[in-house]
Write a protein that holds these residues in place. Structure first.
Motif: not given
Length: 294
Positions: A141-146, A280-282
């Protein structure tokens, strides 16, 4: 089968609404319905069921949705890679954020720098609690998360460490101490946070065998501070989640470090760093750079 049909199916599953899906994509509701029917016909399956106006995924739909999200994620990464080859960073980035620590403190700092450097990347923020973010990463659902590290299910990029502190009415005897032994918390009524730190506060209390009398549970930091101000109890919160300027409005609330000092590690998590999209990497690189200077 087209990627547009797959995206429509994924959005219907997320919003459980043809109207919302149509509005999100800027197309008609009939076009959404036609795309779903075409996909079901192509696969010879039923993906959703309608009961009294409610939209639910069929068991087949639930199984296929996992793979659909994987395909859409790969497609998005592919488009971003192509843009990056041409020196352009475009596309969509979905970020999962929990509680005040990431939503109020960290994100504004990071996004300001990120959007100046990559203005063509559309950013969407999904806010949830510390249990929802890992699930959203697993579901794509998300690409990256805290996230609070460690978590063996993910590849995590470290950002910083935070400490837990006690909020205490100034009238309580333990307020006179420079730091508060965790065991002393058992002697007072306790106000439990239900925001991002709840699981870790409970783990902390259990680790030291502290079983306080929990008077109430609260999801908002402002409510906890107000309750402490009124001498209804004490609380443990993450220091980063606390608006320190706000405390100046509550003169009868003091914050004290715990003894022993207890930290938590915050990082950005992805499902698999080998499949990390350029966006996401950026974002991760900007986040680490910004917070290393903060």
């Amino acid at each position: 089968m087209t990627f547009t049909q797959l995206e429509i199916f994924a959005l219907i599953a997320e919003y459980k609404s043809f109207t919302t899906t149509a509005n999100r994509l800027g197309i008609s509701q009939s076009a959404v319905s036609h795309a779903l029917k075409s996909l079901e016909k192509h696969w010879s399956v039923s993906l959703i069921s309608r009961s009294q106006g409610d939209i639910e995924l069929t068991e087949t739909g639930k199984k296929l949705l996992v793979h659909v999200k994987e395909l859409l994620s790969i497609s998005n990464t592919l488009q971003q890679e192509i843009s990056a080859v041409h020196g352009l960073y475009e596309g969509t980035l979905r970020i999962g954020s929990f509680g005040a620590s990431s939503s109020i403190v960290l994100l504004p700092l990071i996004l300001d720098a990120f959007q100046k450097k990559y203005p063509k990347i559309d950013v969407y923020i999904d806010e949830g609690d510390d249990n929802e973010i890992p699930q959203w990463i697993l579901e794509r659902k998300i690409d990256v998360g805290f996230i609070i590290a460690p978590d063996e299910r993910f590849d995590i990029f470290p950002l910083l460490e935070d400490i837990f502190i006690a909020l205490v009415p100034s009238s309580y005897p333990i307020a006179e101490k420079k730091s508060i032994p965790i065991q002393d918390l058992a002697d007072y009524p306790f106000l439990m946070t239900t925001a991002g730190s709840q699981k870790y506060v409970k783990q902390l209390l259990n680790r030291f065998g502290v079983k306080p009398t929990i008077k109430c549970h609260f999801s908002q930091m402002l409510t906890i501070i107000s309750m402490v101000e009124k001498q209804n109890g004490i609380s443990i919160v993450a220091d980063m989640a606390l608006n320190h300027e706000l405390l100046t409005l509550y003169p009868h609330v003091v914050k004290r470090p715990l003894e022993p000092n207890t930290t938590r590690k915050i990082g950005l998590a992805v499902k698999n760093k080998k499949h990390l999209s350029p966006a996401a990497k950026a974002f991760i690189e900007v986040a680490q750079s910004v917070l290393s200077k903060a």
